[in-house]
Each structure stands twice: as structure tokens, then as C-alpha cells.
Design a protein around this motif. Structure first.
Motif, PDB file in Angstrom:
ATOM      1  N   UNK A   1      22.218  -9.156   8.135  1.00 15.99           N
ATOM      2  CA  UNK A   1      23.271  -8.761   7.207  1.00 15.99           C
ATOM      3  C   UNK A   1      22.999  -9.373   5.836  1.00 15.99           C
ATOM      4  N   UNK A   2      23.429  -8.686   4.792  1.00 15.64           N
ATOM      5  CA  UNK A   2      23.321  -9.259   3.448  1.00 15.64           C
ATOM      6  C   UNK A   2      24.077 -10.577   3.426  1.00 15.64           C
ATOM      7  N   UNK A   3      23.473 -11.589   2.808  1.00 11.09           N
ATOM      8  CA  UNK A   3      24.038 -12.937   2.849  1.00 11.09           C
ATOM      9  C   UNK A   3      25.446 -12.980   2.278  1.00 11.09           C
ATOM     10  N   UNK A   4      26.318 -13.685   2.978  1.00 11.78           N
ATOM     11  CA  UNK A   4      27.673 -13.920   2.495  1.00 11.78           C
ATOM     12  C   UNK A   4      27.647 -14.905   1.331  1.00 11.78           C
ATOM     13  N   UNK A   5      28.751 -14.933   0.609  1.00 14.07           N
ATOM     14  CA  UNK A   5      28.887 -15.941  -0.448  1.00 14.07           C
ATOM     15  C   UNK A   5      29.096 -17.320   0.159  1.00 14.07           C
TER      16      UNK A   5
ATOM     17  N   UNK B   1      25.018 -12.971   8.450  1.00 11.07           N
ATOM     18  CA  UNK B   1      24.779 -13.120   7.012  1.00 11.07           C
ATOM     19  C   UNK B   1      25.108 -14.498   6.489  1.00 11.07           C
ATOM     20  N   UNK B   2      24.920 -15.533   7.322  1.00 11.46           N
ATOM     21  CA  UNK B   2      25.236 -16.906   6.920  1.00 11.46           C
ATOM     22  C   UNK B   2      23.946 -17.653   6.591  1.00 11.46           C
ATOM     23  N   UNK B   3      23.915 -18.248   5.420  1.00  9.78           N
ATOM     24  CA  UNK B   3      22.760 -19.023   4.969  1.00  9.78           C
ATOM     25  C   UNK B   3      23.042 -20.504   5.200  1.00  9.78           C
ATOM     26  N   UNK B   4      22.029 -21.230   5.711  1.00 17.19           N
ATOM     27  CA  UNK B   4      22.130 -22.674   5.915  1.00 17.19           C
ATOM     28  C   UNK B   4      21.238 -23.373   4.884  1.00 17.19           C
ATOM     29  N   UNK B   5      21.795 -24.346   4.185  1.00 16.06           N
ATOM     30  CA  UNK B   5      21.045 -25.125   3.208  1.00 16.06           C
ATOM     31  C   UNK B   5      21.192 -26.603   3.541  1.00 16.06           C
ATOM     32  N   UNK B   6      20.208 -27.415   3.109  1.00 15.06           N
ATOM     33  CA  UNK B   6      20.344 -28.844   3.385  1.00 15.06           C
ATOM     34  C   UNK B   6      20.487 -29.643   2.090  1.00 15.06           C
ATOM     35  N   UNK B   7      21.158 -30.792   2.226  1.00 15.84           N
ATOM     36  CA  UNK B   7      21.636 -31.574   1.088  1.00 15.84           C
ATOM     37  C   UNK B   7      20.788 -32.793   0.764  1.00 15.84           C
ATOM     38  N   UNK B   8      19.984 -33.268   1.736  1.00 20.86           N
ATOM     39  CA  UNK B   8      19.281 -34.553   1.596  1.00 20.86           C
ATOM     40  C   UNK B   8      20.287 -35.705   1.455  1.00 20.86           C
ATOM     41  N   UNK B   9      21.271 -35.701   2.371  1.00 22.25           N
ATOM     42  CA  UNK B   9      22.286 -36.750   2.367  1.00 22.25           C
ATOM     43  C   UNK B   9      23.625 -36.231   1.882  1.00 22.25           C
ATOM     44  N   UNK B  10      24.700 -37.002   2.142  1.00 21.22           N
ATOM     45  CA  UNK B  10      26.049 -36.561   1.775  1.00 21.22           C
ATOM     46  C   UNK B  10      26.708 -37.453   0.737  1.00 21.22           C
ATOM     47  N   UNK B  11      25.978 -38.392   0.151  1.00 21.46           N
ATOM     48  CA  UNK B  11      26.584 -39.295  -0.824  1.00 21.46           C
ATOM     49  C   UNK B  11      27.202 -38.540  -2.001  1.00 21.46           C
ATOM     50  N   UNK B  12      26.606 -37.435  -2.413  1.00 19.34           N
ATOM     51  CA  UNK B  12      27.104 -36.662  -3.561  1.00 19.34           C
ATOM     52  C   UNK B  12      27.848 -35.406  -3.118  1.00 19.34           C
ATOM     53  N   UNK B  13      28.417 -35.439  -1.921  1.00 12.79           N
ATOM     54  CA  UNK B  13      29.035 -34.242  -1.373  1.00 12.79           C
ATOM     55  C   UNK B  13      30.190 -33.732  -2.240  1.00 12.79           C
ATOM     56  N   UNK B  14      30.987 -34.629  -2.810  1.00  9.81           N
ATOM     57  CA  UNK B  14      32.098 -34.186  -3.649  1.00  9.81           C
ATOM     58  C   UNK B  14      31.607 -33.337  -4.813  1.00  9.81           C
ATOM     59  N   UNK B  15      30.550 -33.788  -5.465  1.00  6.98           N
ATOM     60  CA  UNK B  15      30.009 -33.039  -6.597  1.00  6.98           C
ATOM     61  C   UNK B  15      29.422 -31.711  -6.142  1.00  6.98           C
ATOM     62  N   UNK B  16      28.785 -31.716  -4.987  1.00  7.44           N
ATOM     63  CA  UNK B  16      28.204 -30.482  -4.444  1.00  7.44           C
ATOM     64  C   UNK B  16      29.292 -29.453  -4.158  1.00  7.44           C
ATOM     65  N   UNK B  17      30.387 -29.904  -3.555  1.00  9.01           N
ATOM     66  CA  UNK B  17      31.485 -28.995  -3.232  1.00  9.01           C
ATOM     67  C   UNK B  17      32.124 -28.469  -4.510  1.00  9.01           C
ATOM     68  N   UNK B  18      32.333 -29.335  -5.486  1.00  8.82           N
ATOM     69  CA  UNK B  18      32.929 -28.899  -6.755  1.00  8.82           C
ATOM     70  C   UNK B  18      32.056 -27.859  -7.443  1.00  8.82           C
ATOM     71  N   UNK B  19      30.742 -28.062  -7.388  1.00  6.78           N
ATOM     72  CA  UNK B  19      29.815 -27.116  -8.004  1.00  6.78           C
ATOM     73  C   UNK B  19      29.800 -25.788  -7.255  1.00  6.78           C
ATOM     74  N   UNK B  20      29.950 -25.831  -5.940  1.00  6.61           N
ATOM     75  CA  UNK B  20      29.963 -24.611  -5.138  1.00  6.61           C
ATOM     76  C   UNK B  20      31.225 -23.791  -5.404  1.00  6.61           C
TER      77      UNK B  20
END
Length: 271
Positions: free
Chosen positions: A105-109, A135-154
Motif C-alpha cells: 500500500x502507498x505509505x501512510x503519513x 502502508x506503515x513505514x518503520x524508522x529508527x531514532x538511534x536512541x530516545x534522548x531527543x524524542x520530544x524534539x522528534x515528536x514535535x518535528x513530526x
């Protein structure tokens, strides 16, 4: 290939010994041929031979020799099934029903984030077919220390839900505090779940690797290096991971804590 693990009665499998249990060579049964170490699933059984397919799609035929195979670490004698196996729906490595001929499936947002490359590779190996259909894409973060910033950017929303898989998500851990900050004031578009293991390596069942248990590593020592040292493996964590990943053939090789977490994330992102 699954690492070879010999029980006490396999020290000399070609010598005369007590008869091994007879097991019908039914389709999808995963066994290891004793002499070569070739590990694969039964795809057909004909008069006197059985054909196995390994995880790379390679086929090899072997004679139905007495005590010729390992099944979950035990010596067995494969025999031809007494009657043709009933047809049954094929299943993916995650245990869900396969959809023959289905296109990705075409990738979801929405996305699923995991901590590292090893997490992503393990999820792909077991749930890859399901994720492509959804249509689900999996990406990796290289750790979760900056998770708040990652979520805000997403910038997650109802049409772009975000799921995050976190290692060592136990009460009082650094990871639990980060997860609470990310989801505490949210509106339900972000779901953070995890497993209790120090690293995703531990989510693979020891029995699938042929070890009695994951070793305890002294505090202060690099965990992965400590595991390699305790198990007598070369101190090469990349090679160790390939050995671990190669022992995983389906959801049956993983601990329930990881299975439940990933299923929750898929449900969340596709809701």
C-alpha cells in the motif's frame, strides 16, 4: 541459519543409539539437517526425500534418514506424512493470514519509530509483510534522548499518528520518564510502548538461539559486549546480531512482551 545446539544424545548422531521420535514431514515444519546444519521449512516430502527451504529461499533435498534432523534441538526421524496435508491459509512471519498477490500500500503519513537499527531489522523480519500491506513505514531514532524534539518535528495528528517502540520501558527508568513527557499532555495521536529488556536482543527467545538464558552483564560494562564475552562469542557485536537475527524465523522466536508492543503500535498507526 539457526546455531546448532546438541543435546546429550546428539554427541555422535551417526552412531547406533536409541530410535529417535518419528515426526511427519508436514509443510512449514522447521527443522535442521544434522550432517550439514542446513535449516529450513519443509516444502515437500516425496518417497525417501524431504525438501527444505531456508530463509533466503534456497532449496535442498535430503534423504529421510533415521535420526537425520533436529526439531527444536532434539534429534528426530522425519517420515513421510500418512496422508496429504490439508490445505490451509498461508501465514506471514507474524502469524497473520498472508494475502496472495497483494501489493504494498502507498505509505501512510503515520509512522512507527524504534530506537535503533537492530530493532528496525527485527520488526521488518517478523512484521514486514504486514507493514507493507498496511502502508506503515518503520524508522529508527538511534536512541530516545531527543524524542520530544522528534515528536514535535513530526507533528502528529489524526491522519498522521505516531507510534514509538522503546527499549527498557520499566517504572523509574530514563526511558519511562521520556515517554511520560511525550504522551502526558497529548491528544492520543502519539503512543509510546516498550518492552522490559535492556536491548532488543533479549526479546529473542534463548531457546531459539540454543542458549539456556541471556547472561547477566555486570553494571558498567557494555551490555552487548558483555553478552558476547559471557557466551564465548567473538567480541563483534555486529556479527553477534546477525547470528541472533538469523535465529528468528517467525513470531514464535520472540518474547510475548515484544509481540504485544509491536501489535499495539500497528493497530494505533492504522486506526
Amino acid at each position: 541459519m539457526r546455531p546448532r545446539h546438541y543435546s546429550a544424545d546428539l554427541t555422535a548422531p551417526w552412531k547406533k543409539s536409541a530410535p529417535a521420535p518419528e515426526v511427519p514431514a508436514e509443510p512449514d515444519l522447521v527443522v535442521e539437517e544434522v550432517a550439514t546444519g542446513f535449516c529450513g521449512a519443509v516444502i515437500r516430502c516425496e518417497a525417501g526425500t524431504v525438501t527444505l527451504e531456508d530463509r533466503f529461499g534456497k532449496h535442498r533435498a535430503f534423504p529421510l534418514a533415521p535420526r537425520g534432523f533436529l526439531l527444536e534441538g532434539r534429534v528426530v526421524t522425519l517420515v513421510r506424512p500418512s496422508s496429504p496435508a490439508p490445505s490451509r491459509p498461508a501465514r506471514t512471519a507474524s502469524g497473520s493470514l498472508a494475502v496472495p498477490g497483494a501489493r504494498a500500500r502507498v505509505a501512510r503519513a503515520g509512522r512507527i519509530y524504534v530506537e535503533g537499527r537492530h530493532d528496525a531489522e527485527l520488526v521488518e523480519k517478523v512484521w514486514g509483510d504486514d507493514l507493507r500491506i498496511e502502508g506503515v513505514v518503520v524508522e529508527y531514532l538511534e536512541g530516545v534522548d531527543d524524542l520530544q524534539a522528534v515528536v514535535a518535528d513530526f507533528a502528529p495528528g489524526p491522519d498522521a499518528r505516531l507510534g514509538v517502540l522503546v527499549d527498557h520501558l520499566v517504572p523509574g527508568s530514563k526511558e519511562s520518564r521520556i515517554a511520560a513527557r511525550v504522551t502526558g499532555a497529548g491528544d492520543g495521536d502519539v503512543l509510546v510502548v516498550g518492552h522490559p529488556y535492556v536491548d532488543v536482543w533479549q526479546a529473542v527467545k534463548p531457546s531459539s538461539l540454543g542458549i539456556p538464558a541471556w547472561p547477566a552483564v555486570p553494571r558498567g560494562e557494555d551490555w552487548k559486549t558483555g553478552v558476547c564475552r559471557a557466551l564465548g562469542w567473538p567480541l563483534d557485536t555486529g556479527a553477534a546480531w546477525q547470528r541472533i537475527l538469523g535465529s528468528v524465523h517467525s513470531y514464535k522466536d520472540l518474547e510475548p512482551a515484544l509481540l504485544g508492543a509491536v501489535e499495539r503500535l500497528i493497530d494505533h498507526v492504522t486506526a
